[in-house]
Design a protein around this motif. Structure first.
Motif, PDB file in Angstrom:
ATOM      1  N   ALA A  48       0.837  -1.200   0.000  1.00 38.19           N
ATOM      2  CA  ALA A  48       0.000   0.000   0.000  1.00 38.19           C
ATOM      3  C   ALA A  48       0.876   1.255   0.000  1.00 38.19           C
ATOM      4  O   ALA A  48       0.598   2.216  -0.729  1.00 38.19           O
ATOM      5  CB  ALA A  48      -0.921  -0.023   1.217  1.00 38.19           C
ATOM      6  N   SER A  49       1.932   1.231   0.807  1.00 44.00           N
ATOM      7  CA  SER A  49       2.826   2.394   0.888  1.00 44.00           C
ATOM      8  C   SER A  49       3.479   2.629  -0.467  1.00 44.00           C
ATOM      9  O   SER A  49       3.634   3.768  -0.907  1.00 44.00           O
ATOM     10  CB  SER A  49       3.923   2.174   1.924  1.00 44.00           C
ATOM     11  N   ARG A  50       3.888   1.484  -1.088  1.00 36.10           N
ATOM     12  CA  ARG A  50       4.542   1.634  -2.389  1.00 36.10           C
ATOM     13  C   ARG A  50       3.559   2.252  -3.417  1.00 36.10           C
ATOM     14  O   ARG A  50       3.906   3.166  -4.159  1.00 36.10           O
ATOM     15  CB  ARG A  50       5.043   0.295  -2.897  1.00 36.10           C
ATOM     16  N   ILE A  51       2.317   1.767  -3.401  1.00 34.28           N
ATOM     17  CA  ILE A  51       1.307   2.303  -4.333  1.00 34.28           C
ATOM     18  C   ILE A  51       1.093   3.783  -4.052  1.00 34.28           C
ATOM     19  O   ILE A  51       1.036   4.625  -4.955  1.00 34.28           O
ATOM     20  CB  ILE A  51      -0.021   1.520  -4.223  1.00 34.28           C
ATOM     21  N   SER A  52       1.018   4.090  -2.719  1.00 38.96           N
ATOM     22  CA  SER A  52       0.770   5.487  -2.346  1.00 38.96           C
ATOM     23  C   SER A  52       1.900   6.391  -2.831  1.00 38.96           C
ATOM     24  O   SER A  52       1.662   7.509  -3.273  1.00 38.96           O
ATOM     25  CB  SER A  52       0.594   5.553  -0.831  1.00 38.96           C
ATOM     26  N   ASP A  53       3.137   5.897  -2.767  1.00 40.06           N
ATOM     27  CA  ASP A  53       4.290   6.709  -3.178  1.00 40.06           C
ATOM     28  C   ASP A  53       4.403   6.832  -4.704  1.00 40.06           C
ATOM     29  O   ASP A  53       5.011   7.773  -5.201  1.00 40.06           O
ATOM     30  CB  ASP A  53       5.593   6.094  -2.653  1.00 40.06           C
ATOM     31  N   THR A  54       3.881   5.851  -5.406  1.00 47.59           N
ATOM     32  CA  THR A  54       4.053   5.871  -6.860  1.00 47.59           C
ATOM     33  C   THR A  54       2.760   6.266  -7.576  1.00 47.59           C
ATOM     34  O   THR A  54       2.486   7.458  -7.749  1.00 47.59           O
ATOM     35  CB  THR A  54       4.544   4.507  -7.347  1.00 47.59           C
ATOM     36  N   PHE A  55       1.931   5.243  -7.868  1.00 47.45           N
ATOM     37  CA  PHE A  55       0.724   5.488  -8.666  1.00 47.45           C
ATOM     38  C   PHE A  55      -0.194   6.557  -8.073  1.00 47.45           C
ATOM     39  O   PHE A  55      -0.610   7.497  -8.765  1.00 47.45           O
ATOM     40  CB  PHE A  55      -0.070   4.192  -8.835  1.00 47.45           C
ATOM     41  N   ALA A  56      -0.463   6.424  -6.753  1.00 45.90           N
ATOM     42  CA  ALA A  56      -1.435   7.327  -6.139  1.00 45.90           C
ATOM     43  C   ALA A  56      -0.931   8.757  -6.170  1.00 45.90           C
ATOM     44  O   ALA A  56      -1.678   9.690  -6.521  1.00 45.90           O
ATOM     45  CB  ALA A  56      -1.720   6.867  -4.709  1.00 45.90           C
ATOM     46  N   SER A  57       0.359   8.967  -5.821  1.00 45.45           N
ATOM     47  CA  SER A  57       0.919  10.318  -5.821  1.00 45.45           C
ATOM     48  C   SER A  57       0.887  10.889  -7.232  1.00 45.45           C
ATOM     49  O   SER A  57       0.510  12.049  -7.437  1.00 45.45           O
ATOM     50  CB  SER A  57       2.356  10.304  -5.304  1.00 45.45           C
ATOM     51  N   ASP A  58       1.270  10.024  -8.189  1.00 48.33           N
ATOM     52  CA  ASP A  58       1.273  10.469  -9.588  1.00 48.33           C
ATOM     53  C   ASP A  58      -0.129  10.877 -10.028  1.00 48.33           C
ATOM     54  O   ASP A  58      -0.308  11.858 -10.759  1.00 48.33           O
ATOM     55  CB  ASP A  58       1.784   9.348 -10.499  1.00 48.33           C
ATOM     56  N   LEU A  59      -1.114  10.098  -9.562  1.00 51.09           N
ATOM     57  CA  LEU A  59      -2.502  10.393  -9.913  1.00 51.09           C
ATOM     58  C   LEU A  59      -2.897  11.770  -9.407  1.00 51.09           C
ATOM     59  O   LEU A  59      -3.486  12.577 -10.121  1.00 51.09           O
ATOM     60  CB  LEU A  59      -3.411   9.301  -9.335  1.00 51.09           C
ATOM     61  N   ASN A  61      -0.931  14.147  -8.677  1.00 55.14           N
ATOM     62  CA  ASN A  61      -0.140  15.183  -9.334  1.00 55.14           C
ATOM     63  C   ASN A  61      -0.492  15.294 -10.822  1.00 55.14           C
ATOM     64  O   ASN A  61       0.154  16.024 -11.568  1.00 55.14           O
ATOM     65  CB  ASN A  61       1.368  14.870  -9.217  1.00 55.14           C
ATOM     66  N   SER A  62      -1.467  14.441 -11.215  1.00 47.65           N
ATOM     67  CA  SER A  62      -1.962  14.407 -12.599  1.00 47.65           C
ATOM     68  C   SER A  62      -0.881  14.082 -13.615  1.00 47.65           C
ATOM     69  O   SER A  62      -0.876  14.559 -14.746  1.00 47.65           O
ATOM     70  CB  SER A  62      -2.628  15.756 -12.973  1.00 47.65           C
ATOM     71  N   THR A  63       0.092  13.290 -13.200  1.00 45.21           N
ATOM     72  CA  THR A  63       1.131  12.873 -14.154  1.00 45.21           C
ATOM     73  C   THR A  63       0.791  11.530 -14.749  1.00 45.21           C
ATOM     74  O   THR A  63       1.542  10.984 -15.555  1.00 45.21           O
ATOM     75  CB  THR A  63       2.511  12.810 -13.481  1.00 45.21           C
ATOM     76  N   ILE A  64      -0.304  10.970 -14.312  1.00 45.46           N
ATOM     77  CA  ILE A  64      -0.733   9.671 -14.840  1.00 45.46           C
ATOM     78  C   ILE A  64      -2.260   9.692 -14.897  1.00 45.46           C
ATOM     79  O   ILE A  64      -2.896  10.349 -14.057  1.00 45.46           O
ATOM     80  CB  ILE A  64      -0.194   8.540 -13.924  1.00 45.46           C
ATOM     81  N   SER A  65      -2.826   8.983 -15.905  1.00 46.13           N
ATOM     82  CA  SER A  65      -4.295   9.073 -16.030  1.00 46.13           C
ATOM     83  C   SER A  65      -4.971   8.100 -15.071  1.00 46.13           C
ATOM     84  O   SER A  65      -4.370   7.105 -14.644  1.00 46.13           O
ATOM     85  CB  SER A  65      -4.701   8.734 -17.466  1.00 46.13           C
ATOM     86  N   LEU A  66      -6.239   8.403 -14.736  1.00 43.82           N
ATOM     87  CA  LEU A  66      -7.020   7.563 -13.816  1.00 43.82           C
ATOM     88  C   LEU A  66      -7.164   6.149 -14.374  1.00 43.82           C
ATOM     89  O   LEU A  66      -7.084   5.168 -13.647  1.00 43.82           O
ATOM     90  CB  LEU A  66      -8.388   8.217 -13.604  1.00 43.82           C
ATOM     91  N   GLU A  67      -7.344   6.047 -15.703  1.00 40.66           N
ATOM     92  CA  GLU A  67      -7.543   4.742 -16.332  1.00 40.66           C
ATOM     93  C   GLU A  67      -6.302   3.861 -16.159  1.00 40.66           C
ATOM     94  O   GLU A  67      -6.408   2.681 -15.874  1.00 40.66           O
ATOM     95  CB  GLU A  67      -7.843   4.883 -17.852  1.00 40.66           C
ATOM     96  N   THR A  68      -5.120   4.509 -16.353  1.00 45.45           N
ATOM     97  CA  THR A  68      -3.879   3.738 -16.199  1.00 45.45           C
ATOM     98  C   THR A  68      -3.771   3.196 -14.768  1.00 45.45           C
ATOM     99  O   THR A  68      -3.487   2.014 -14.544  1.00 45.45           O
ATOM    100  CB  THR A  68      -2.641   4.631 -16.503  1.00 45.45           C
ATOM    101  N   VAL A  69      -4.027   4.083 -13.797  1.00 46.13           N
ATOM    102  CA  VAL A  69      -3.944   3.640 -12.397  1.00 46.13           C
ATOM    103  C   VAL A  69      -4.943   2.531 -12.144  1.00 46.13           C
ATOM    104  O   VAL A  69      -4.628   1.514 -11.533  1.00 46.13           O
ATOM    105  CB  VAL A  69      -4.187   4.829 -11.431  1.00 46.13           C
ATOM    106  N   GLN A  70      -6.186   2.724 -12.668  1.00 46.94           N
ATOM    107  CA  GLN A  70      -7.235   1.721 -12.480  1.00 46.94           C
ATOM    108  C   GLN A  70      -6.768   0.365 -13.025  1.00 46.94           C
ATOM    109  O   GLN A  70      -6.838  -0.652 -12.337  1.00 46.94           O
ATOM    110  CB  GLN A  70      -8.510   2.199 -13.205  1.00 46.94           C
ATOM    111  N   SER A  71      -6.226   0.360 -14.257  1.00 50.98           N
ATOM    112  CA  SER A  71      -5.843  -0.931 -14.846  1.00 50.98           C
ATOM    113  C   SER A  71      -4.627  -1.516 -14.114  1.00 50.98           C
ATOM    114  O   SER A  71      -4.534  -2.724 -13.908  1.00 50.98           O
ATOM    115  CB  SER A  71      -5.576  -0.806 -16.341  1.00 50.98           C
ATOM    116  N   GLN A  72      -3.714  -0.652 -13.660  1.00 44.16           N
ATOM    117  CA  GLN A  72      -2.553  -1.157 -12.898  1.00 44.16           C
ATOM    118  C   GLN A  72      -3.019  -1.800 -11.595  1.00 44.16           C
ATOM    119  O   GLN A  72      -2.554  -2.879 -11.216  1.00 44.16           O
ATOM    120  CB  GLN A  72      -1.577  -0.009 -12.552  1.00 44.16           C
ATOM    121  N   MET A  73      -3.970  -1.128 -10.930  1.00 41.60           N
ATOM    122  CA  MET A  73      -4.450  -1.651  -9.642  1.00 41.60           C
ATOM    123  C   MET A  73      -5.185  -2.969  -9.829  1.00 41.60           C
ATOM    124  O   MET A  73      -5.076  -3.882  -9.023  1.00 41.60           O
ATOM    125  CB  MET A  73      -5.379  -0.630  -8.938  1.00 41.60           C
ATOM    126  N   GLU A  74      -5.936  -3.060 -10.944  1.00 39.35           N
ATOM    127  CA  GLU A  74      -6.656  -4.314 -11.218  1.00 39.35           C
ATOM    128  C   GLU A  74      -5.670  -5.461 -11.384  1.00 39.35           C
ATOM    129  O   GLU A  74      -5.845  -6.537 -10.810  1.00 39.35           O
ATOM    130  CB  GLU A  74      -7.508  -4.161 -12.493  1.00 39.35           C
TER     131      GLU A  74
END
Ligand code: ADP
Length: 481
Positions: A48-59, A61-74
């Motif tokens: 969870a911490s790793r996700i929070s530091d990477t994908f979630a923070s990027d989300l 900061n709008s450096t990554i799209s919601l769809e990308t994060v959604q598919s990565q999390m899936e």
């Protein structure tokens, strides 16, 4: 019921088994589940911490799209067999790995409170009524610009945690069963190799207590139990022998007392009813008197032997001149020697020869030996008493050239009441106790006595004594003079 050792061991074993089962079923089971929960929580929190530091923070900061994060999390959730959410601080669902939130309608986790797991980074339960079954949930904050911007929450079904706890618990059950089987084997081993022989030894001891001294202990082993069984058997043998000896002894004593009493009674009755005429009374009264002498001697001998046997003999050791004692004993037989024309020759070493022993008892030994030598010597023969020295030992021997003792009887003459067939006609007054007394006295001194005898040619009895140190002092004085 008797509390046997075996029963105690069996009870201990059953208690051990019961305790083991209860412990595994309760304490070990709870500890294992708790361990699994904590272990999974730690692992998931890391994720969870790793996700929070990477994908979630990027989300955020709008450096990554919601769809990308959604598919990565899936993908990640299906790989970890979990469910991953990203919530904003108010509980609004941003990402849900199970199904993407509909942007047109807000999904809110009602009552979401990130402090619910305060102090603990995980909770168990239905996570604010979001699940039907219990789940383990870890919550990691997403931080940025010094504030919390949201949360990454990972859920793992408790059924998965429990099944991994169960497989760990199975190892404990296996261990317990192996332990129980091993201790059962030890119990069987103990029964076979320790308890059963012990029972046999106890049975033997019971038989001995009942007086069955000929019972054999059926334990033949070369360990402590075997030694115990052998010692017990040896003890029983000794008691049996002592009992036999006692019976023989009493039979001998009664026989030896009965015969003089019968003959005395016979003479006295014959005198009373006139069978023996009054002029012969004096002669037969003399015979009766000599029989009473024999009885006195017998009683005296028995008393001496009894004193020698009970509780060991208390020796009163002194340094005395054995040559002088021999001279005195020989002198006391002078009268008998004269009537039987027997000479006592003395071959003594030195003028004075000190020994360390009990004077009275050694005098008795000499007296008994010389008395026997005289009794069994032919008239007009010699008896020689000799002393010799060898190192610290003094040898005293009494030699006669009398009837001798047959080879097969030489070991028996030391027994109480034993008389050789050869001697019976020659010595009617003998008690058969003299040599037993001699042997007991010599034994008490820790010395030896031996016999060399040839039938028809004579016998030599030789005993040893400890040379006294007084001789050396005496020799030194002699040299100085
Ligand atoms: P006892 O009072 O009969 O002499 P002992 O114990 O002194 O009893 O001797 C036991 C037996 O040993 C005697 O009866 C005799 O048969 C035999 N014995 C002892 N000393 C001699 C000896 N010097 N010569 C032959 N036989 C002997």
């Amino acid at each position: 019921m008797r509390k046997t050792l075996y029963l105690r061991f069996l009870l201990a074993y059953l208690l051990f088994a019961l305790f083991g089962f209860t412990a595994v079923a309760t304490v070990v089971s709870r500890l294992t589940t708790e361990y699994c929960i904590r272990d999974n929580a730690r692992r998931l929190y890391g994720e969870a911490s790793r996700i929070s530091d990477t994908f979630a923070s990027d989300l955020y900061n709008s450096t990554i799209s919601l769809e990308t994060v959604q598919s990565q999390m899936e993908a990640l959730a299906s790989y970890m067999d979990t469910e991953i959410w990203i919530l904003n601080p108010s509980g609004r669902m941003i990402v849900n790995s199970r199904r993407a939130p509909d942007p047109s309608e807000e999904t809110i986790v009602e009552g979401f409170d990130s402090t619910v797991a305060a102090g603990n980074y995980y909770t168990t339960g239905n996570f604010f009524n979001s699940f039907k079954e219990d789940v383990l949930s870890v919550t990691a904050p997403i931080t940025g610009s010094f504030k919390i911007r949201g949360y990454v929450v990972i859920h793992l079904p408790m059924s998965t945690v429990r099944s991994s706890a169960d497989s760990m618990l199975n190892i404990s059950w296996m261990m317990l069963i192996i332990l129980l089987v091993l201790s059962l084997i030890i119990l069987l081993f103990f029964t076979q190799y320790f308890y059963m022989p012990l029972r046999r030894i106890i049975k033997a001891a019971e038989q001995y207590a009942l007086g069955n001294m000929h019972y054999r202990v059926p334990v033949e082993r070369e360990d402590e139990l075997g030694y115990l069984a052998a010692s017990l058997g040896y003890m029983a043998d000794t008691i049996a022998r002592a009992e036999d000896d006692q019976k023989k002894f009493i039979a001998n004593v009664s026989h030896d007392f009965r015969s003089p009493l019968t003959s005395m009674r016979g003479f006295l009755e014959a005198m009373l009813d006139g069978t023996i005429p009054p002029e012969r009374h004096e002669h037969y009264l003399g015979v009766v008197l000599s029989e009473t002498d024999r009885l006195t001697k017998l009683t005296q001998g028995l008393l001496t032997l009894n004193n020698l046997n009970t509780g060991g003999i208390l020796l009163q050791r002194t340094d005395f001149d054995i040559n002088d004692v021999i001279r005195r004993v020989a002198a006391s037989f002078e009268q008998t020697c004269r009537t039987r024309k027997i000479r006592i020759k003395l071959l003594l070493t030195g003028k004075i020869l000190y020994v360390n022993a009990d004077l009275d008892k050694i005098q008795q030994v000499l007296y008994n030996l010389v008395d026997n030598a005289l009794k069994f010597s032919r008239p007009d023969s010699d008896i020689t008493i000799e002393t010799t020295e060898k190192g610290e030992t003094v040898f005293v021997s009494v030699r006669d050239s009398g009837i001798g003792i047959p080879k097969e009887e030489q070991s028996l003459i030391w027994d109480r009441f034993y008389k050789t067939d050869l001697s019976r006609g020659k010595d009617k007054k003998g008690t058969g106790l003299g040599l037993s007394i001699v042997r007991e006295i010599i034994r008490a001194h820790d010395e030896n006595i031996n016999l060399v005898s040839t039938e028809g040619a004579g016998s030599t009895f030789t005993f040893t004594l400890r040379r006294s140190e007084k001789n050396d002092a005496l020799n030194d004085m002699g040299e100085q003079e």
